[in-house]
Write a protein that holds these residues in place. Structure first.
Motif, PDB file in Angstrom:
ATOM      1  N   ALA A   1     -33.853  30.612   2.512  1.00  0.00           N
ATOM      2  CA  ALA A   1     -33.290  31.891   2.059  1.00  0.00           C
ATOM      3  C   ALA A   1     -31.780  31.887   2.266  1.00  0.00           C
ATOM      4  O   ALA A   1     -31.293  31.553   3.362  1.00  0.00           O
ATOM      5  CB  ALA A   1     -33.933  33.037   2.823  1.00  0.00           C
ATOM      6  N   THR A   2     -31.057  32.266   1.225  1.00  0.00           N
ATOM      7  CA  THR A   2     -29.586  32.246   1.315  1.00  0.00           C
ATOM      8  C   THR A   2     -28.974  33.642   1.222  1.00  0.00           C
ATOM      9  O   THR A   2     -27.784  33.808   1.404  1.00  0.00           O
ATOM     10  CB  THR A   2     -29.005  31.398   0.166  1.00  0.00           C
ATOM     11  OG1 THR A   2     -29.495  31.945  -1.075  1.00  0.00           O
ATOM     12  CG2 THR A   2     -29.417  29.942   0.290  1.00  0.00           C
TER      13      THR A   2
ATOM     14  N   TYR B   1     -44.480  31.819   5.248  1.00  0.00           N
ATOM     15  CA  TYR B   1     -44.939  30.459   4.970  1.00  0.00           C
ATOM     16  C   TYR B   1     -44.325  29.923   3.687  1.00  0.00           C
ATOM     17  O   TYR B   1     -44.173  30.652   2.694  1.00  0.00           O
ATOM     18  CB  TYR B   1     -46.467  30.423   4.840  1.00  0.00           C
ATOM     19  CG  TYR B   1     -47.184  30.665   6.150  1.00  0.00           C
ATOM     20  CD1 TYR B   1     -47.015  29.794   7.230  1.00  0.00           C
ATOM     21  CD2 TYR B   1     -48.023  31.763   6.313  1.00  0.00           C
ATOM     22  CE1 TYR B   1     -47.682  30.009   8.439  1.00  0.00           C
ATOM     23  CE2 TYR B   1     -48.690  31.993   7.510  1.00  0.00           C
ATOM     24  CZ  TYR B   1     -48.516  31.109   8.569  1.00  0.00           C
ATOM     25  OH  TYR B   1     -49.158  31.332   9.758  1.00  0.00           O
ATOM     26  N   GLY B   2     -43.955  28.646   3.728  1.00  0.00           N
ATOM     27  CA  GLY B   2     -43.419  27.981   2.536  1.00  0.00           C
ATOM     28  C   GLY B   2     -41.931  28.204   2.349  1.00  0.00           C
ATOM     29  O   GLY B   2     -41.362  27.755   1.356  1.00  0.00           O
ATOM     30  N   THR B   3     -41.302  28.935   3.269  1.00  0.00           N
ATOM     31  CA  THR B   3     -39.860  29.200   3.158  1.00  0.00           C
ATOM     32  C   THR B   3     -39.178  28.833   4.478  1.00  0.00           C
ATOM     33  O   THR B   3     -39.841  28.611   5.494  1.00  0.00           O
ATOM     34  CB  THR B   3     -39.562  30.684   2.888  1.00  0.00           C
ATOM     35  OG1 THR B   3     -39.831  31.440   4.083  1.00  0.00           O
ATOM     36  CG2 THR B   3     -40.410  31.238   1.751  1.00  0.00           C
ATOM     37  N   LYS B   4     -37.860  28.831   4.430  1.00  0.00           N
ATOM     38  CA  LYS B   4     -37.079  28.696   5.664  1.00  0.00           C
ATOM     39  C   LYS B   4     -36.129  29.884   5.757  1.00  0.00           C
ATOM     40  O   LYS B   4     -35.657  30.396   4.722  1.00  0.00           O
ATOM     41  CB  LYS B   4     -36.246  27.416   5.621  1.00  0.00           C
ATOM     42  CG  LYS B   4     -37.056  26.160   5.814  1.00  0.00           C
ATOM     43  CD  LYS B   4     -36.137  24.955   5.880  1.00  0.00           C
ATOM     44  CE  LYS B   4     -36.955  23.702   5.639  1.00  0.00           C
ATOM     45  NZ  LYS B   4     -36.309  22.773   4.754  1.00  0.00           N
ATOM     46  N   ASN B   5     -35.819  30.267   6.955  1.00  0.00           N
ATOM     47  CA  ASN B   5     -34.828  31.327   7.205  1.00  0.00           C
ATOM     48  C   ASN B   5     -35.200  32.667   6.586  1.00  0.00           C
ATOM     49  O   ASN B   5     -34.329  33.456   6.205  1.00  0.00           O
ATOM     50  CB  ASN B   5     -33.431  30.904   6.703  1.00  0.00           C
ATOM     51  CG  ASN B   5     -32.970  29.646   7.386  1.00  0.00           C
ATOM     52  OD1 ASN B   5     -33.369  29.386   8.525  1.00  0.00           O
ATOM     53  ND2 ASN B   5     -32.173  28.863   6.711  1.00  0.00           N
ATOM     54  N   LEU B   6     -36.465  32.895   6.441  1.00  0.00           N
ATOM     55  CA  LEU B   6     -36.940  34.193   5.941  1.00  0.00           C
ATOM     56  C   LEU B   6     -38.071  34.671   6.844  1.00  0.00           C
ATOM     57  O   LEU B   6     -39.084  33.987   7.002  1.00  0.00           O
ATOM     58  CB  LEU B   6     -37.449  34.063   4.501  1.00  0.00           C
ATOM     59  CG  LEU B   6     -38.094  35.330   3.915  1.00  0.00           C
ATOM     60  CD1 LEU B   6     -37.075  36.476   3.823  1.00  0.00           C
ATOM     61  CD2 LEU B   6     -38.678  35.053   2.524  1.00  0.00           C
TER      62      LEU B   6
ATOM     63  N   PHE C   1     -33.036  31.951  -2.831  1.00  0.00           N
ATOM     64  CA  PHE C   1     -33.305  30.696  -2.114  1.00  0.00           C
ATOM     65  C   PHE C   1     -32.467  29.569  -2.694  1.00  0.00           C
ATOM     66  O   PHE C   1     -32.116  29.592  -3.889  1.00  0.00           O
ATOM     67  CB  PHE C   1     -34.787  30.305  -2.264  1.00  0.00           C
ATOM     68  CG  PHE C   1     -35.733  31.296  -1.662  1.00  0.00           C
ATOM     69  CD1 PHE C   1     -36.041  31.260  -0.306  1.00  0.00           C
ATOM     70  CD2 PHE C   1     -36.327  32.267  -2.457  1.00  0.00           C
ATOM     71  CE1 PHE C   1     -36.915  32.182   0.243  1.00  0.00           C
ATOM     72  CE2 PHE C   1     -37.205  33.194  -1.911  1.00  0.00           C
ATOM     73  CZ  PHE C   1     -37.492  33.147  -0.559  1.00  0.00           C
ATOM     74  N   ASN C   2     -32.229  28.530  -1.880  1.00  0.00           N
ATOM     75  CA  ASN C   2     -31.676  27.294  -2.443  1.00  0.00           C
ATOM     76  C   ASN C   2     -32.832  26.382  -2.849  1.00  0.00           C
ATOM     77  O   ASN C   2     -34.004  26.772  -2.743  1.00  0.00           O
ATOM     78  CB  ASN C   2     -30.704  26.628  -1.453  1.00  0.00           C
ATOM     79  CG  ASN C   2     -31.411  26.188  -0.173  1.00  0.00           C
ATOM     80  OD1 ASN C   2     -32.646  26.074  -0.151  1.00  0.00           O
ATOM     81  ND2 ASN C   2     -30.652  25.954   0.880  1.00  0.00           N
TER      82      ASN C   2
ATOM     83  N   ARG D   1     -41.419  39.897  -5.844  1.00  0.00           N
ATOM     84  CA  ARG D   1     -40.288  39.801  -6.781  1.00  0.00           C
ATOM     85  C   ARG D   1     -39.449  38.555  -6.513  1.00  0.00           C
ATOM     86  O   ARG D   1     -38.717  38.086  -7.379  1.00  0.00           O
ATOM     87  CB  ARG D   1     -39.406  41.050  -6.685  1.00  0.00           C
ATOM     88  CG  ARG D   1     -40.010  42.274  -7.356  1.00  0.00           C
ATOM     89  CD  ARG D   1     -38.967  43.348  -7.610  1.00  0.00           C
ATOM     90  NE  ARG D   1     -38.351  43.828  -6.396  1.00  0.00           N
ATOM     91  CZ  ARG D   1     -38.810  44.846  -5.656  1.00  0.00           C
ATOM     92  NH1 ARG D   1     -39.881  45.499  -6.045  1.00  0.00           N
ATOM     93  NH2 ARG D   1     -38.186  45.205  -4.556  1.00  0.00           N
ATOM     94  N   SER D   2     -39.587  38.005  -5.300  1.00  0.00           N
ATOM     95  CA  SER D   2     -38.843  36.794  -4.941  1.00  0.00           C
ATOM     96  C   SER D   2     -39.610  35.531  -5.315  1.00  0.00           C
ATOM     97  O   SER D   2     -39.176  34.423  -4.999  1.00  0.00           O
ATOM     98  CB  SER D   2     -38.576  36.779  -3.426  1.00  0.00           C
ATOM     99  OG  SER D   2     -38.059  38.010  -2.993  1.00  0.00           O
TER     100      SER D   2
END
Ligand SMILES: Cc1cc2nc3c(=O)[nH]c(=O)nc-3n(C[C@H](O)[C@H](O)[C@H](O)COP(=O)(O)OP(=O)(O)OC[C@H]3O[C@@H](n4cnc5c(N)ncnc54)[C@H](O)[C@@H]3O)c2cc1C
Length: 655
Positions: free
Chosen positions: A329-330, A614-619, A323-324, A366-367
């Motif tokens: 998510a990158t 939830y709590g992330t983008k692009n994932l 993530f950035n 793990r992420s």
């Protein structure tokens, strides 16, 4: 098997494995005329593998990590051009990957297992018995299951581990869930997820080959309106039909014992049903074999499905999502599946998780996404507090009973055929048929115990909060009590010398967990199914076991049965004795769902109705783990529908 273009372990398709040439459903009409951008990458040009990609119009399948290691793809294309990375060439990963690459988007699928297109135990449906015997097949994780104290249970968990995921090793039974249960997705807070949205995807993926007159006489039937005829996944009855005389006897006995009569089609139902099943198979008249229609054989290998922007990297395992600082998510970290250095690959737009119900939650953990206690215990810094990750895991615990066929009939292939295709007659029973006069007592008890059950689930660590668990149990109970949805599956089969019934509670109230036990990405997770931990599941299990034995004592079986084998406890055993027998002999049906449940976050969900974590983008998660509760059909039809819809959601987000 038709020849493949093979260069070491790099494969540029196409093949000619099967005849279907359909497309997958696209309600957003991105259509065949979508923007197609060339996949050109300067860094790829340096690699021998890349040279193959560029010289080809075909999907690339390779175990050469240079297609991905440290790649930053820098494309020139249309404004609609997007690059997405899904991982694992699972059923869901292949569907999403195929749909996105068909629009010109470059997609990398990373699969932990091998590409095994020429393995006869996989492509020949009747040789699936060799799947576990032949070490070369190597397409099964054989996960260890644990009890609540962390001790290994006697049976391991089957789960697909090669290109095609579990569709490469599964039982191939094909029928669809009921409208009521799909509509309950929406009741649980998932707007836009209901039967009218999902049924068209099921029809679109299916290439049904209707039974001919001989197959119909031998038990096959079909209601055309619930099937698709132009998709890519071949669905049919076997040629010739399996054990037609045994099917007829079973149907007669099931009518006598359970009051359920032969129905035309398992997919055409509002509640209980009993019928001969079709499978994801097709008869190959040239090779004279019954072929498996896995996700790989249907969507990846055929010539008609080739995508020059689709790359499948095999024998590499995804470790964690990167993530950035805005939690977008990158890309992800991955490495050789047998261990070794970890590499990175970047995603311009999205990371899509498709590792299945038993492997997606560990990747999230793990992420850094999960509950504080699990992450802390494994020295992982928490990035998103999402306690639902890995909870709410469900499968169906099954076992079986059998009867010995008399010697005169043991060579009658109409009764016993030793063909290794799954059981031909499937019966789904509701609460009234299973419990008879006792049904109302169970209904009253179930409805009055929702709060108690929810609290117990939270106390056991399988649900996040009581409010969310109450909503869950209200919906699942309502399906069983008011909506006449089946709660038990009975599978009628024969093997050399015996008739056998396998059965399981269809929508267990018991739930378990899957969690990491170390930060090491090459370690398998701890899977705790907690089968039969809910008392109602035990009631169902004991009742169906007792009644299944009665099948073989009916008049229908009398002419062919030598003895009803006492392979369980005696008839007059107590409920506790039956339950102990059931527990000691049961195995998972391999229909795992729920561990990244699609539900509102406040109710313990992991992904939204847009499948975003939830709590992330692009994932996003696009596999069976998002299904919030167990379904009453075998899962493939639902997972094919969900992953097609996932691709459409992703495409719509880009346009
Ligand atoms: C033995 C068995 C019998 C079944 N019988 C039937 C049946 O008769 N009918 C039916 O409808 N359904 C059946 N099912 C269920 C059905 O096949 C699954 O529900 C469906 O395939 C799930 O799709 P999925 O995409 O979620 O995961 P899967 O198809 O299981 O794919 C997951 C993939 O992810 C890969 N993977 C895991 N971890 C990683 C990682 N870290 N990095 C990269 N890749 C990874 C795996 O190797 C696998 O290929 C059966 C399943 C099994 C195992």
């Amino acid at each position: 098997m038709i020849d493949l273009f093979r260069r070491n372990s790099t494969r540029v398709l196409p093949t000619e494995e099967q005849g279907s040439s359909g497309t997958i459903y696209n309600p957003c009409s991105h259509g065949g005329g979508g923007q197609v951008a060339p996949m050109i990458s300067v860094s790829l040009l340096t690699s021998a593998v890349a040279a193959l990609v560029l010289s080809s119009q075909a999907t690339l399948i390779t175990n050469d990590s240079s297609v991905a290691v440290n790649q930053t793809f820098d494309y020139v294309g249309s404004p609609h051009f997007v690059r997405c990375r899904a991982h694992s060439s699972s059923l869901s990963g292949i569907v999403v990957g195929t749909k996105l690459s068909a629009q010109g988007y470059s997609v990398l699928l990373v699969e932990a297992g091998k590409d095994l297109p020429n393995n006869s135990a996989i492509y020949n449906a009747e040789l699936r018995g060799n799947l576990n015997n032949d070490p070369a097949t190597d397409c099964n994780w054989h996960y260890v299951a644990s009890d609540v104290n962390g001790f290994a249970l006697p049976t391991t968990i089957d789960s697909g581990k090669c290109v095609g995921g579990s569709t490469s090793i599964n039982g191939m039974v094909w029928y669809r869930p009921s409208a009521e249960e799909l509509d309950a997705f929406e009741t649980l807070g998932n707007d836009g997820w209901n039967s009218s949205v999902l049924f068209p995807y099921m029809k679109a993926i299916e290439h049904n080959i209707p039974p001919d007159a001989t197959q119909r006489v031998d038990g096959a039937n079909l209601i055309r309106s619930v099937h698709g005829f132009h998709g890519v996944v071949n669905v049919s009855f076997p040629v010739p039909m399996r054990i037609p005389e045994a099917q007829a006897i079973y149907k007669a006995a099931i009518a006598l014992v359970f009051g359920v009569y032969d129905d035309p089609d398992l997919s055409y139902r509002t509640g209980p049903v009993s019928a001969s099943t079709s499978w994801t198979i097709w008869w190959d008249p040239v090779a004279q074999i019954t072929r498996r229609a896995s996700a790989a054989y249907s969507l990846l290998y055929p010539k008609s499905q080739q995508q020059k922007t689709l790359t499948v990297l095999t024998q590499h395992k995804v470790a964690r999502v990167l993530f950035n600082d805005k939690m977008s998510a990158t890309g992800f970290e991955f490495g050789p599946a047998t261990g070794g250095p970890l590499y990175q690959v970047s995603a311009k737009y999205e990371v899509l998780l498709a590792a299945g119900s038993l492997a997606t939650p560990p990747i999230l953990e793990r992420s850094g996404i999960g509950s504080q206690s699990i992450l802390e215990a494994n020295n992982i810094t928490q990035l998103v507090n999402l306690p639902g990750v890995g909870l709410n895991l469900v499968d169906q615990p099954g076992t079986g009973l059998s009867a010995l066929v008399d010697t005169a009939n043991q060579s009658n292939t109409g009764l016993i055929d030793n063909r290794n295709i799954f059981a031909p007659v499937i019966t789904l029973l509701d609460i009234h048929q299973l419990f008879d006069d006792d049904a109302q007592n169970h209904i009253t008890k179930l409805e009055s115990q929702i709060h108690k059950r929810a609290k117990a689930a939270v106390d056991a660590g399988v649900a996040v909060n009581v409010e969310g668990a109450e909503k869950y149990f209200t919906v699942v109970t309502d399906l069983m009590t008011n909506q006449s949805q089946p709660l038990v599956e009975l599978i009628s089969e024969s093997y050399p010398t015996i008739m056998e019934s396998i059965f399981w509670p269809l929508t267990p109230l018991s739930r378990g967990t899957v969690h990491i036990n170390t930060s090491d990405p090459f370690n398998n997770p701890t899977i705790t199914p907690r089968f039969l931990s809910d008392e109602f599941d035990v009631d169902i299990a004991v009742k169906i076991a007792r009644r299944a034995r009665k099948l073989y004592r009916t008049q229908a079986f009398k002419p062919i049965i030598a003895e009803v084998v006492i392979d369980a406890v005696p008839d007059n055993s107590t409920k506790a004795e039956w339950a102990a027998w059931y527990e000691s002999t049961s195995f998972g049906a391999s229909h795992w769902v729920g561990s990244s449940a699609m539900r509102p976050r406040a109710d313990g969900g992991v992904v939204s109705a847009e499948l975003e974590v939830y709590g992330t983008k692009n994932l996003r998660v696009v596999d069976a783990s998002v299904i919030p509760f167990e379904l009453t059909s075998h899962l493939m039809s639902a997972v094919y529908a969900i992953s097609q819809r996932a691709a459409d959601i992703i495409l719509a987000a880009r346009s």
